[in-house]
Design an enzyme around this catalytic site. Structure first.
Site, PDB file in Angstrom:
ATOM      1  N   HIS A 172     -12.961   3.687   2.330  1.00 29.70           N
ATOM      2  CA  HIS A 172     -12.103   4.798   1.932  1.00 29.70           C
ATOM      3  C   HIS A 172     -12.968   5.945   1.391  1.00 29.70           C
ATOM      4  O   HIS A 172     -14.171   5.786   1.194  1.00 29.70           O
ATOM      5  CB  HIS A 172     -11.099   4.329   0.870  1.00 29.70           C
ATOM      6  CG  HIS A 172      -9.964   3.561   1.465  1.00 29.70           C
ATOM      7  ND1 HIS A 172      -8.901   4.173   2.063  1.00 29.70           N
ATOM      8  CD2 HIS A 172      -9.756   2.235   1.578  1.00 29.70           C
ATOM      9  CE1 HIS A 172      -8.062   3.266   2.515  1.00 29.70           C
ATOM     10  NE2 HIS A 172      -8.555   2.068   2.239  1.00 29.70           N
ATOM     11  N   TYR A 189      -1.367  -0.882  10.300  1.00 31.81           N
ATOM     12  CA  TYR A 189      -1.570  -1.480   8.972  1.00 31.81           C
ATOM     13  C   TYR A 189      -0.287  -1.354   8.136  1.00 31.81           C
ATOM     14  O   TYR A 189       0.154  -2.310   7.499  1.00 31.81           O
ATOM     15  CB  TYR A 189      -2.730  -0.756   8.281  1.00 31.81           C
ATOM     16  CG  TYR A 189      -2.966  -1.151   6.854  1.00 31.81           C
ATOM     17  CD1 TYR A 189      -3.602  -2.345   6.536  1.00 31.81           C
ATOM     18  CD2 TYR A 189      -2.576  -0.321   5.804  1.00 31.81           C
ATOM     19  CE1 TYR A 189      -3.829  -2.705   5.218  1.00 31.81           C
ATOM     20  CE2 TYR A 189      -2.799  -0.668   4.483  1.00 31.81           C
ATOM     21  CZ  TYR A 189      -3.433  -1.862   4.194  1.00 31.81           C
ATOM     22  OH  TYR A 189      -3.656  -2.213   2.884  1.00 31.81           O
ATOM     23  N   SER A 214       0.855  -1.194   0.000  1.00 26.34           N
ATOM     24  CA  SER A 214       0.000   0.000   0.000  1.00 26.34           C
ATOM     25  C   SER A 214       0.890   1.243   0.000  1.00 26.34           C
ATOM     26  O   SER A 214       2.018   1.201   0.502  1.00 26.34           O
ATOM     27  CB  SER A 214      -0.838  -0.022   1.272  1.00 26.34           C
ATOM     28  OG  SER A 214      -1.325   1.267   1.560  1.00 26.34           O
ATOM     29  N   SER A 215       0.354   2.343  -0.505  1.00 27.94           N
ATOM     30  CA  SER A 215       1.147   3.581  -0.504  1.00 27.94           C
ATOM     31  C   SER A 215       1.321   4.138   0.911  1.00 27.94           C
ATOM     32  O   SER A 215       2.158   5.017   1.128  1.00 27.94           O
ATOM     33  CB  SER A 215       0.498   4.635  -1.403  1.00 27.94           C
ATOM     34  OG  SER A 215      -0.810   4.900  -0.967  1.00 27.94           O
ATOM     35  N   CYS A 216       0.567   3.631   1.898  1.00 31.12           N
ATOM     36  CA  CYS A 216       0.721   4.170   3.260  1.00 31.12           C
ATOM     37  C   CYS A 216       1.954   3.620   3.977  1.00 31.12           C
ATOM     38  O   CYS A 216       2.212   3.977   5.115  1.00 31.12           O
ATOM     39  CB  CYS A 216      -0.536   3.967   4.079  1.00 31.12           C
ATOM     40  SG  CYS A 216      -0.832   2.271   4.456  1.00 31.12           S
ATOM     41  N   LYS A 251       2.163  -4.205   6.445  1.00 26.00           N
ATOM     42  CA  LYS A 251       2.478  -4.255   5.009  1.00 26.00           C
ATOM     43  C   LYS A 251       3.998  -4.192   4.782  1.00 26.00           C
ATOM     44  O   LYS A 251       4.515  -4.846   3.872  1.00 26.00           O
ATOM     45  CB  LYS A 251       1.764  -3.112   4.271  1.00 26.00           C
ATOM     46  CG  LYS A 251       0.268  -3.339   4.125  1.00 26.00           C
ATOM     47  CD  LYS A 251      -0.002  -4.494   3.179  1.00 26.00           C
ATOM     48  CE  LYS A 251      -1.464  -4.791   2.985  1.00 26.00           C
ATOM     49  NZ  LYS A 251      -1.714  -5.989   2.175  1.00 26.00           N
TER      50      LYS A 251
HETATM   51  P1  GDP Z   1      -6.299   7.641   3.747  1.00 23.39           P
HETATM   52  O1  GDP Z   1      -5.966   7.886   2.311  1.00 23.39           O
HETATM   53  O2  GDP Z   1      -5.538   6.511   4.355  1.00 23.39           O
HETATM   54  O3  GDP Z   1      -6.192   8.897   4.567  1.00 23.39           O
HETATM   55  O4  GDP Z   1      -7.808   7.106   3.846  1.00 23.39           O
HETATM   56  P2  GDP Z   1      -9.256   7.612   3.413  1.00 23.39           P
HETATM   57  O5  GDP Z   1      -9.532   7.274   1.997  1.00 23.39           O
HETATM   58  O6  GDP Z   1     -10.195   7.017   4.424  1.00 23.39           O
HETATM   59  O7  GDP Z   1      -9.288   9.195   3.603  1.00 23.39           O
HETATM   60  C1  GDP Z   1      -8.694  10.089   2.701  1.00 23.39           C
HETATM   61  C2  GDP Z   1      -9.096  11.503   3.045  1.00 23.39           C
HETATM   62  O8  GDP Z   1     -10.477  11.713   2.726  1.00 23.39           O
HETATM   63  C3  GDP Z   1      -8.942  11.877   4.525  1.00 23.39           C
HETATM   64  O9  GDP Z   1      -8.461  13.217   4.594  1.00 23.39           O
HETATM   65  C4  GDP Z   1     -10.393  11.812   5.031  1.00 23.39           C
HETATM   66  O10 GDP Z   1     -10.626  12.632   6.175  1.00 23.39           O
HETATM   67  C5  GDP Z   1     -11.134  12.347   3.820  1.00 23.39           C
HETATM   68  N1  GDP Z   1     -12.572  12.037   3.788  1.00 23.39           N
HETATM   69  C6  GDP Z   1     -13.555  12.945   3.541  1.00 23.39           C
HETATM   70  N2  GDP Z   1     -14.762  12.393   3.640  1.00 23.39           N
HETATM   71  C7  GDP Z   1     -14.560  11.074   3.938  1.00 23.39           C
HETATM   72  C8  GDP Z   1     -15.453   9.984   4.158  1.00 23.39           C
HETATM   73  O11 GDP Z   1     -16.674  10.097   4.121  1.00 23.39           O
HETATM   74  N3  GDP Z   1     -14.862   8.773   4.405  1.00 23.39           N
HETATM   75  C9  GDP Z   1     -13.503   8.608   4.447  1.00 23.39           C
HETATM   76  N4  GDP Z   1     -13.010   7.385   4.673  1.00 23.39           N
HETATM   77  N5  GDP Z   1     -12.648   9.644   4.274  1.00 23.39           N
HETATM   78  C10 GDP Z   1     -13.162  10.853   4.018  1.00 23.39           C
END
Ligand code: GDP
Length: 321
Positions: free
Chosen positions: A180, A137, A108-110, A141
């Site tokens: 996500h 996580y 994963s990129s994280c 990975k």
């Molecule tokens: P990340 O890429 O590991 O940070 O995972 P996410 O895809 O869950 O979140 C990406 C970004 O989108 C973060 O800044 C979240 O706060 C934002 N975000 C905005 N709205 C949402 C939502 O409804 N769900 C999630 N999961 N993230 C959200």
């Protein structure tokens, strides 16, 4: 890979695994092995060993993982580290023991440091502190990468690791607590449109930048690398293009025809401020993503519309396998 080779896709019910199965079938592969999590609990050492002993796969795509968005990662750290470590350890060790010809591990990129330079180059791995919301996580990975590299170095096993950016597409997780951002926003905007709600709430500030890859493109890249890449070093898979969460929200509102207000909930975490991959290694090998973001979201939305009545939104304890 011979078209009759026995190929095990671990996690074939999930977003990534199901796309890899579709891609392999399209390419003409006939002997694809799949197991649901009910049939085989990949966290069980004895169960996985018995499976390898009976089935003897020749190739493995290791796409099974406990995955989730920022909130799920933040609230279930024990499951995110334990389940992923167990799955990887069991499969990679048995792939060595039962002499699998080649294994592709999906990271994963994280795994990259929170404040690494952007775009993220493969060599930035383990050069700084990780983003705390998904550190357990990411550590699991990174352990998967090191397992692949260690078995290669010590025993010469052809195990490779790829690092996809944020993915979306068919069979995504649309549960608002665990998903996500992209599937979460798709569902939120769609339901707001249907109910005539005046606004949609987006988590965080809307300022973080993310890169999104259509999962059919990822599956294509995995099949490509399974054929042509045989090195220890990790390979990034992405588009090389990022957008802000606010831009993504505006695009989603447009695609779902939602005309109300977009509200930001700043009590929710932003996570990593910027995250997009340097894809020059992959492009030098000759692979590029085919699907522009808007086209990929539109295809996913069409699938969502056809399937939303049947979607059982996954629970937080489910494995995406
Ligand atoms: P990340 O890429 O590991 O940070 O995972 P996410 O895809 O869950 O979140 C990406 C970004 O989108 C973060 O800044 C979240 O706060 C934002 N975000 C905005 N709205 C949402 C939502 O409804 N769900 C999630 N999961 N993230 C959200």
């Amino acid at each position: 890979m011979d078209l009759n080779a026995k190929i095990y896709v671990a996690g074939s019910r999930g977003l990534v695994g199901s796309a890899i199965v579709r891609r392999l079938k399209k390419l003409g592969y006939k002997n694809i092995l799949e197991k649901t999590s009910k049939e085989l609990d990949l966290r069980s050492q004895a169960g996985v060993e018995l499976f390898f002993c009976n089935e003897r796969p020749e190739y493995i795509f290791l796409a099974s993982a406990k995955v989730g968005g920022i909130l799920a990662n933040n609230s279930l750290p024990a499951e995110f580290i334990y389940d992923n470590l167990m799955i990887e350890t069991n499969i990679i060790h048995n792939a060595h023991k039962y002499k699998v010809s080649k294994l592709l591990f999906l990271g994963s990129s994280c795994i990259y440091p929170k404040y690494a330079l952007q775009p993220l180059k493969e060599e930035y791995l383990l050069t700084g502190e990780l983003e705390p919301t998904n550190e357990p996580y990411a550590i699991a990975k990174i352990a998967g990468i090191k397992l692949c590299q260690s078995y290669r170095r010590q025993y010469g096993d052809n195990f490779i690791s790829v690092m996809p950016t944020n993915l979306y597409g068919i069979n995504d997780n649309f549960n608002l607590d665990t998903s996500h951002v992209l599937p979460a926003l798709m569902r939120k905007f769609h339901e707001a449109k249907l109910s005539g709600a005046p606004s949609v709430t987006v988590w965080g500030s809307g300022k973080p930048r993310r890169e999104f890859l259509y999962v059919e493109d990822l599956a294509d890249a995995c099949c490509f690398l399974m054929q042509y890449y045989n090195d220890s070093e990790i390979v990034n898979i992405g588009t090389g293009i990022d957008i802000t969460i606010a831009e993504l929200a505006a695009m989603m509102a447009d695609i779902t025809c939602f005309t109300g207000e977009i509200v930001y909930d700043r009590t929710k975490p932003d996570g990593t401020p910027v995250k997009y991959l340097d894809i020059s290694k992959l492009t030098k090998l000759g692979w590029y993503a085919q699907t522009p973001l808007r086209a990929g979201i539109e295809k996913t939305y069409q699938w969502f519309l056809r399937n939303s009545a049947n979607l059982t939104f996954q629970q937080s304890h489910d494995l995406n396998i």
